[in-house]
Design an enzyme around this catalytic site. Structure first.
Site, short mmCIF file in Angstrom:
data_model
loop_
_atom_site.label_atom_id
_atom_site.label_comp_id
_atom_site.label_asym_id
_atom_site.label_seq_id
_atom_site.Cartn_x
_atom_site.Cartn_y
_atom_site.Cartn_z
N ASN A 1 4.39 2.55 3.47
CA ASN A 1 3.90 3.59 4.25
C ASN A 1 2.57 3.47 4.28
OD1 ASN A 1 6.35 5.31 5.19
ND2 ASN A 1 6.65 4.85 2.95
N GLU A 2 1.81 2.86 5.43
CA GLU A 2 0.36 2.59 5.42
C GLU A 2 0.00 3.71 6.12
OE1 GLU A 2 -1.00 0.32 3.89
OE2 GLU A 2 0.12 -1.64 4.06
N PRO A 3 -1.54 3.91 6.10
CA PRO A 3 -2.37 4.93 6.80
C PRO A 3 -1.94 5.15 8.04
CG PRO A 3 -3.93 3.69 5.39
CD PRO A 3 -2.49 3.19 5.25
#
Ligand code: F6R
Length: 640
Positions: A173-175
């Protein structure tokens, strides 16, 4: 310090309850090292599995890959083999998988999990769930929904193990990820791909996408334990624990979980307020070292030279209790200034015939035997080229000892070039074989032994170029080719007795008065750290030998970080001309120029990084009110 390092347990407690944790919004515990932390986490998991077993229930675990959980898995495997811990009632859901990705690819998380855990325990393969990287893209959404519902059907996650990426990702879950996101496909952040690049032998081979459980999925877990080891994680750990909740740092969403614990080692915790600047959160026991650190911090913070700090500056920054133990701020300022001043020396091997009471090194023996250990063939000049130069010109007997061959960091085309040049003079079977091996090599292949030999020898020749330029004879240049490194792959063998014996032999042969070594602890699995561990093990074994009574050890930092100013015990200034000499010495390592194989995120070449760093150290000394030099190299003494 009063901070509880090596806590008795990792049992959850609400965060920020105590004075010194008031900036903290996630419960965390700090261990001396990743091994002890991992053992505690494995213990908690084993306890949960057994508790569920006794109740006749399934235990649903959410699992992570990457470097962080490896020791936890090792311990679980040990508990299975030696203590009869059974995984028969365990159901697992892995967080993520690269996309697209074949299961049998050695980079796949599927492969990783079997290699580190599933192949060694008695889990029912039907209970193992890992996102599938082979699902066709038009079926992916449906697949993700079914992954999500399988977790629900299993009763939800009882325990979720997490690592944290330098982007603040959990799972992938990236920025930008949403608080309620579910299992889905995602485009990987550039930093994440850069971090994965070494394992994939280059950024271009790292997949751009992944399938990951969502933040919403993770948050539903009944218990969450996040692991973070090493200095590389220290900033994101602080931002996650002390910062505001934000999609820019997805791990901050864990602040709202009611049973999440971060398990950290000292290095990963180093930037938490209570560790880094404890005077801001509690009354301190003002040891000399803490005072020194605090005053250096205050001076840089206030942008005022040390000798100009006032009582008000101290009082405004949580240091009034320090003031109350002293006559005045001026006394503290002078002491700090003197201590900084005494770290500076143009005589790293000691100044002959001088009073050495306040100098970092001893004046005698006047001519010292020196070993500079260099993990790869180039760290010597990159990290301490200026000091190396001074030691030689001041008449010491300097030996350069390259610990590993560094062959893996030489590009194929460099080896091909050498083989083709050799063959163009006289065609030989050996070089024809090298050309054949290299031309037939696919991305997944390891180098043949012959190719590795050529690559290693290229680095040897480059090193001789640099050491000859620095003015030392070839007989004082030693190549250890430590066996732990010689796997031909990025993954190295653990340090063995054979490595330590080779280290012991060279130290015994030279009987040095000074040893310099790379003191890099930043990367828990990196070659520099292993090389340092090899030295520490060797020092321990040799300690009782009489010649060791006279041997001092100085640590420099490798190509990435520098020592913090308050830690420095010897600062060796360089003139502009010496900076240029150092640059030239680095240039001899031609295969490591122009975009090296494992470049990482910092695109600057090594000589630029080294110069920037040495200039920055000099500027900080100047900002503190000390003399202004062009550049400085820094060392910390290691007491063994
Ligand atoms: C792995 C995962 C990632 C890693 C993170 C840290 O399944 O989902 O979030 O936990 O990238 O990786 P390491 O542990 O290699 O530093």
């Amino acid at each position: 310090m009063e901070v509880a390092i090596e806590p008795k347990s990792i049992q959850y407690q609400p965060a920020g309850q105590f004075e010194d944790t008031r900036f903290e919004k996630i419960h965390n515990v700090i261990f001396n090292d990743s091994k002890t932390g991992s053992l505690e986490v494995a213990k908690e998991i084993a306890k949960l599995i057994r508790k569920k077993q006794e109740a006749g229930k399934k235990c649903v675990l959410g699992l992570a890959t990457g470097s962080s959980p490896i020791k936890v898995y090792e311990e679980l495997v040990r508990m299975h083999k030696e203590e009869g811990l059974s995984f028969k009632n365990v159901v697992t859901f892995n967080l993520d998988e690269y996309y697209p990705m074949e299961r049998n690819n050695i980079q796949s998380y599927h492969y990783f999990m079997h290699q580190h855990l599933f192949d060694h325990i008695d889990i029912d393969p039907a209970n193992v769930n890992i996102p599938d990287g082979t699902v066709p893209s038009d079926k992916l959404q449906k697949y993700c929904r079914s992954y999500e519902s399988q977790i629900e059907k299993a009763g939800g996650l009882d325990f979720q193990l997490l690592g944290i990426g330098r982007t603040g990702h959990i799972g992938f879950n990236e920025p930008g990820s949403h608080f309620n996101s579910a299992t889905r496909d995602i485009t990987l952040d550039h930093i994440t791909r850069v971090d994965a690049a070494p394992a994939f032998k280059g950024l271009e081979n790292v997949p751009r996408k992944a399938v990951t459980m969502g933040i919403g999925t993770i948050r539903k877990a009944k218990r969450i334990v996040l692991l973070a080891w090493g200095q590389n994680k220290s900033e994101i750990v602080r931002d996650t624990i002390e910062g505001e909740i934000s999609p820019e740092v997805p791990a901050t969403y864990l602040q709202e979980h009611s049973n999440a614990t971060f398990v950290l080692d000292k290095e990963a915790a180093a930037h938490l307020t209570r560790i880094d600047t404890p005077w801001l959160v509690r009354t301190c026991d003002w040891t000399q070292d803490l005072t020194h650190k605090a005053v250096v911090w205050l001076s840089l913070q206030k942008e005022k030279p040390v000798l100009q700090l006032t009582d008000k500056d101290y009082n405004d920054s949580g240091m009034s209790d320090l003031l109350s133990t002293e006559q005045s701020s001026y006394e503290i300022n002078i002491r700090t200034f003197n201590r900084l001043q005494h770290t500076i020396t143009g005589w790293p091997g000691g100044k002959p015939n001088a009073d050495d009471t306040n100098r970092p090194e001893r004046a005698t023996p006047e001519k010292k035997r020196v070993i500079i250990f260099s993990p790869h063939p180039d760290d010597d000049v990159i990290s301490m080229g200026g000091t190396f130069d001074r030691l030689v010109s001041q008449g010491h007997e300097v030996h350069i000892v390259y610990q590993t061959s560094g062959n893996i960091a030489v590009a194929d085309h460099e080896a091909l070039k050498i083989a083709e040049v050799a063959n163009s003079i006289t065609k030989t079977d050996i070089f024809s074989k090298v050309i054949e091996d290299l031309n037939g090599k696919t991305e997944e292949d390891f180098d043949s032994e012959l190719v590795r030999k050529i690559k290693g020898n290229i680095r040897r020749s480059e090193s001789y170029g640099a050491t000859r330029y620095m003015g030392i004879p070839d007989s004082q240049v030693h190549f250890l080719d430590l066996p732990f490194y010689e796997t031909g792959a990025i993954r190295k063998k653990p340090l063995g007795e054979d490595d330590i014996k080779i280290m012991n032999d060279i130290i015994e042969e030279i009987k040095p008065h000074q040893i310099y070594a790379a003191g890099d602890l930043a990367d828990p699995h990196g070659t520099h750290r292993v090389c340092l561990e090899a030295l520490f093990a060797s020092l321990k074994e040799l300690k009782a030998k009489p010649f060791m009574d006279d041997c001092w050890v100085w640590l420099y930092r490798g190509a990435w970080h520098e020592w913090e100013i308050h830690e420095i015990e010897m600062a060796v200034p360089m003139s502009p001309a010496q900076v240029l000499r150092k640059r030239k010495a680095i240039f001899y390592h031609q295969t490591q120029k122009d975009g090296v194989m494992f470049q990482g995120e910092d695109l600057r070449e090594f000589w630029v990084r080294a110069e920037d760093r040495n200039k920055e150290t000099a500027q900080k000394y100047q900002a503190l009110g000390l003399a202004s030099y062009a550049a400085m190299e820094a060392f910390v003494r290691y007491h063994y």
